[in-house]
Motif scaffolding. Structure first.
Motif, short mmCIF file in Angstrom:
data_model
loop_
_atom_site.label_atom_id
_atom_site.label_comp_id
_atom_site.label_asym_id
_atom_site.label_seq_id
_atom_site.Cartn_x
_atom_site.Cartn_y
_atom_site.Cartn_z
N ALA A 123 -70.69 -43.30 57.03
CA ALA A 123 -71.47 -42.58 56.03
C ALA A 123 -71.65 -43.41 54.76
O ALA A 123 -72.71 -43.37 54.12
CB ALA A 123 -70.79 -41.25 55.70
N TRP A 124 -70.64 -44.19 54.41
CA TRP A 124 -70.67 -45.01 53.18
C TRP A 124 -71.59 -46.20 53.33
O TRP A 124 -72.49 -46.42 52.51
CB TRP A 124 -69.24 -45.43 52.88
CG TRP A 124 -69.05 -46.42 51.78
CD1 TRP A 124 -69.75 -46.51 50.62
CD2 TRP A 124 -68.07 -47.47 51.74
NE1 TRP A 124 -69.27 -47.55 49.85
CE2 TRP A 124 -68.24 -48.14 50.51
CE3 TRP A 124 -67.07 -47.88 52.60
CZ2 TRP A 124 -67.44 -49.23 50.15
CZ3 TRP A 124 -66.27 -48.95 52.23
CH2 TRP A 124 -66.46 -49.62 51.02
N GLN A 125 -71.42 -46.97 54.40
CA GLN A 125 -72.20 -48.20 54.57
C GLN A 125 -73.51 -47.99 55.32
O GLN A 125 -74.39 -48.85 55.29
CB GLN A 125 -71.35 -49.26 55.29
CG GLN A 125 -70.15 -49.74 54.48
CD GLN A 125 -70.56 -50.50 53.23
OE1 GLN A 125 -71.64 -51.09 53.17
NE2 GLN A 125 -69.71 -50.47 52.21
N ARG A 126 -73.60 -46.87 56.02
CA ARG A 126 -74.84 -46.49 56.73
C ARG A 126 -75.23 -47.52 57.80
O ARG A 126 -76.39 -47.91 57.93
CB ARG A 126 -76.00 -46.28 55.74
CG ARG A 126 -75.71 -45.16 54.75
CD ARG A 126 -76.87 -44.92 53.81
NE ARG A 126 -76.56 -43.87 52.85
CZ ARG A 126 -77.39 -43.45 51.91
NH1 ARG A 126 -78.60 -43.98 51.80
NH2 ARG A 126 -77.03 -42.49 51.08
N HIS A 127 -74.23 -47.98 58.54
CA HIS A 127 -74.50 -48.81 59.71
C HIS A 127 -73.37 -48.63 60.71
O HIS A 127 -72.30 -48.12 60.38
CB HIS A 127 -74.70 -50.28 59.34
CG HIS A 127 -73.59 -50.90 58.55
ND1 HIS A 127 -72.28 -50.95 58.98
CD2 HIS A 127 -73.58 -51.51 57.33
CE1 HIS A 127 -71.51 -51.57 58.10
NE2 HIS A 127 -72.27 -51.90 57.07
N ASP A 128 -73.61 -49.07 61.93
CA ASP A 128 -72.65 -48.91 63.02
C ASP A 128 -71.77 -50.16 63.10
O ASP A 128 -72.00 -51.04 63.91
CB ASP A 128 -73.40 -48.68 64.34
CG ASP A 128 -72.46 -48.57 65.53
OD1 ASP A 128 -71.25 -48.29 65.30
OD2 ASP A 128 -72.91 -48.79 66.67
N PHE A 129 -70.75 -50.20 62.26
CA PHE A 129 -69.88 -51.38 62.25
C PHE A 129 -68.93 -51.41 63.44
O PHE A 129 -68.46 -52.48 63.84
CB PHE A 129 -69.08 -51.42 60.95
CG PHE A 129 -68.05 -50.35 60.80
CD1 PHE A 129 -66.76 -50.53 61.26
CD2 PHE A 129 -68.36 -49.13 60.20
CE1 PHE A 129 -65.80 -49.54 61.13
CE2 PHE A 129 -67.40 -48.14 60.06
CZ PHE A 129 -66.13 -48.35 60.53
N LEU A 130 -68.61 -50.24 64.03
CA LEU A 130 -67.66 -50.21 65.14
C LEU A 130 -68.15 -51.01 66.34
O LEU A 130 -67.34 -51.60 67.07
CB LEU A 130 -67.38 -48.77 65.55
CG LEU A 130 -66.56 -47.93 64.56
CD1 LEU A 130 -66.44 -46.49 65.06
CD2 LEU A 130 -65.17 -48.53 64.35
N SER A 131 -69.45 -51.07 66.52
CA SER A 131 -69.99 -51.84 67.64
C SER A 131 -69.79 -53.34 67.47
O SER A 131 -69.93 -54.11 68.42
CB SER A 131 -71.48 -51.54 67.81
OG SER A 131 -72.22 -51.98 66.68
N GLU A 132 -69.44 -53.77 66.25
CA GLU A 132 -69.20 -55.19 65.98
C GLU A 132 -67.76 -55.60 66.28
O GLU A 132 -67.47 -56.80 66.37
CB GLU A 132 -69.49 -55.50 64.50
CG GLU A 132 -70.90 -55.19 64.05
CD GLU A 132 -71.89 -56.24 64.53
OE1 GLU A 132 -71.49 -57.42 64.63
OE2 GLU A 132 -73.04 -55.88 64.79
N CYS A 133 -66.85 -54.64 66.39
CA CYS A 133 -65.42 -54.97 66.40
C CYS A 133 -65.01 -55.83 67.59
O CYS A 133 -64.27 -56.81 67.43
CB CYS A 133 -64.60 -53.68 66.37
SG CYS A 133 -64.68 -52.82 64.77
N ASP A 134 -65.45 -55.47 68.79
CA ASP A 134 -65.03 -56.24 69.97
C ASP A 134 -65.51 -57.67 69.87
O ASP A 134 -64.77 -58.62 70.20
CB ASP A 134 -65.56 -55.59 71.25
CG ASP A 134 -64.83 -54.29 71.59
OD1 ASP A 134 -63.74 -54.06 71.02
OD2 ASP A 134 -65.36 -53.51 72.41
N GLY A 135 -66.74 -57.87 69.42
CA GLY A 135 -67.26 -59.22 69.27
C GLY A 135 -66.52 -60.02 68.23
O GLY A 135 -66.24 -61.22 68.42
N ILE A 136 -66.19 -59.38 67.12
CA ILE A 136 -65.43 -60.06 66.06
C ILE A 136 -64.06 -60.49 66.58
O ILE A 136 -63.61 -61.62 66.37
CB ILE A 136 -65.27 -59.12 64.84
CG1 ILE A 136 -66.60 -58.98 64.10
CG2 ILE A 136 -64.18 -59.63 63.91
CD1 ILE A 136 -67.04 -60.21 63.34
#
Length: 406
Positions: free
Chosen positions: A117-130
């Motif tokens: 809600a704060w950043q308004r993007h789907d950061f969780l989808s980045e976690c595995d790649g990171i």
């Protein structure tokens, strides 16, 4: 009737627990630095650098031989400290790490919805790649992520809190324990897999939640000297107010703590918790020295502004990004301490190779006689030396008559 800790003794206890009652020797590096941070509990890490970074000034105020490289080595090489979250980003003694496990678990539940809600993007989808990239390449900073994201415009505009998805993923994985800060590049955090940073014996430790609550409350009380339940909860932010309330009830019933009355600067009294015998122990403490000290605006002794006002009669607020003409105090103004009270506030910063002093405002009722002025000058020389500055450049009217108007 509750024991009463007079204001003079309460100040003395608080200064002693924050390692400011007297000057202590020590190199301010290696095991001495780790012991210093352990005695404080943690040191807040902050980027503000008008003169020196907040954490460096906090440590230097207690160890005059401390230099910033020592903290870098403690985190990045010696692993005697780790970077984690209390009320803010902090350098924390490495042996404390197992007690952060429960915070990591809570953050896994709380952060996804809040941060989306704060950043308004789907950061969780980045976690595995990171995680996969860090496992293959080693530590990564935010600037090392996708090339398109290096442009502030990709994050919706520049700013401290406009995080692109990979930056948010890095912070999330750090806040939830999958990553740890291995070192800093400049002041930017570099994250690596937790198993490459935290020693194996600490990663194997898994204290029960009630153990962590008990440890956090005892640790906070011992470092504050006296505290309310709310102050215990806020110290490390590892236990909730409700959990602390339950601990307090049990500790009182067992006689491990007692309620005492703390006298404020205005003579009023406030109930707090303390170890039995604190009043008698306070009476054995030496009086504070007369040294004048410049403190960080984030000094742990002053972090709770309301408590600083109650205990020392020192009203201090940091107002960020308010135009000069409309503010009273700001980031460029440092508290100046003598003995057990504030004697003024000084507006100073780096300018070229000098320490530039715009103004010093004495506190109400403080007279800047010759001896006090000499002690202030000696402290400014020490500050300039610590900051690596060649000289001191004072504005013609730097010594003011008293506090400026609001």
């Amino acid at each position: 009737m509750r024991p009463v800790l007079t204001n003079a003794l309460a100040r003395r206890v608080f200064l002693d627990r924050h390692l400011l009652l007297r000057d202590e020797g020590g190199p301010g590096r290696g095991t001495d630095l780790a012991d210093l941070v352990t005695r404080l509990g943690f040191v807040q890490v902050d980027s503000v650098n008008t003169l020196a970074r907040a954490h460096d000034l906090i440590l230097w105020s207690r160890r005059g031989r401390y230099r910033p490289r020592a903290l870098e080595l403690a985190v990045a090489r010696d692993r005697t400290l780790f970077e984690g979250w209390t009320h803010d980003a902090s350098a924390i003694p490495m042996p404390f790490w197992p007690h952060w496990r429960h915070r990591f678990a809570r953050m896994k539940d709380r952060l996804p919805g809040r941060w989306e809600a704060w950043q308004r993007h789907d950061f969780l989808s980045e976690c595995d790649g990171i995680l996969a990239r860090i496992e293959a390449e080693g530590g990564l900073a935010s600037a090392d992520t996708l090339p398109a994201e290096r442009d502030p415009a990709a994050a919706g505009g520049p700013g401290w809190w406009n995080w692109h998805p990979s930056k948010t993923a890095l912070e999330y994985l750090w806040h939830t324990g999958s990553l740890a800060v291995c070192h800093r590049r400049g002041f930017q955090k570099v994250y690596d897999l937790t198993e490459r940073v935290i020693p194996a014996d600490l990663r194997a430790a898994s204290p029960a939640p009630e153990e962590t609550i008990d440890w956090a409350c005892r640790m906070a009380l011992d470092r504050l000297g006296f505290a309310t339940g709310g102050e215990l909860a806020a110290f490390l932010a590892l236990a909730t107010p409700q959990e602390v309330k339950g601990w307090v009830a049990g500790a009182l019933a067992r006689g491990e703590v007692e309620e005492i009355a703390i006298e404020g600067a205005d003579g009023s009294r406030r109930t707090a918790l303390a170890r039995p015998g604190l009043v008698e122990a306070a009476e054995r403490l030496p009086p504070p020295g007369a040294r004048v000290r410049v403190l960080s605006p984030f000094d742990p002794m002053l972090r709770d502004r309301a408590r600083a006002e109650r205990l020392f009669g020192f009203r201090y607020r940091i107002e960020i990004f308010v135009p000069e003409a409309k503010r009273r105090w700001g980031y460029y103004v440092f508290p100046v301490w003598e003995g057990d009270r504030a004697i003024g506030r000084i507006d100073m910063a780096r300018r070229g190779g000098d320490l530039a002093i715009r103004a010093f405002w004495p506190e109400e009722g403080v007279r800047m006689g010759r001896g006090r002025l000499q002690r202030l000058e000696a402290e400014l020389e020490r500050v300039a030396g610590f900051a690596g500055l060649a000289g001191i450049d004072r504005a013609p009217d730097w010594l003011r008559d008293g506090p400026p108007p609001v």
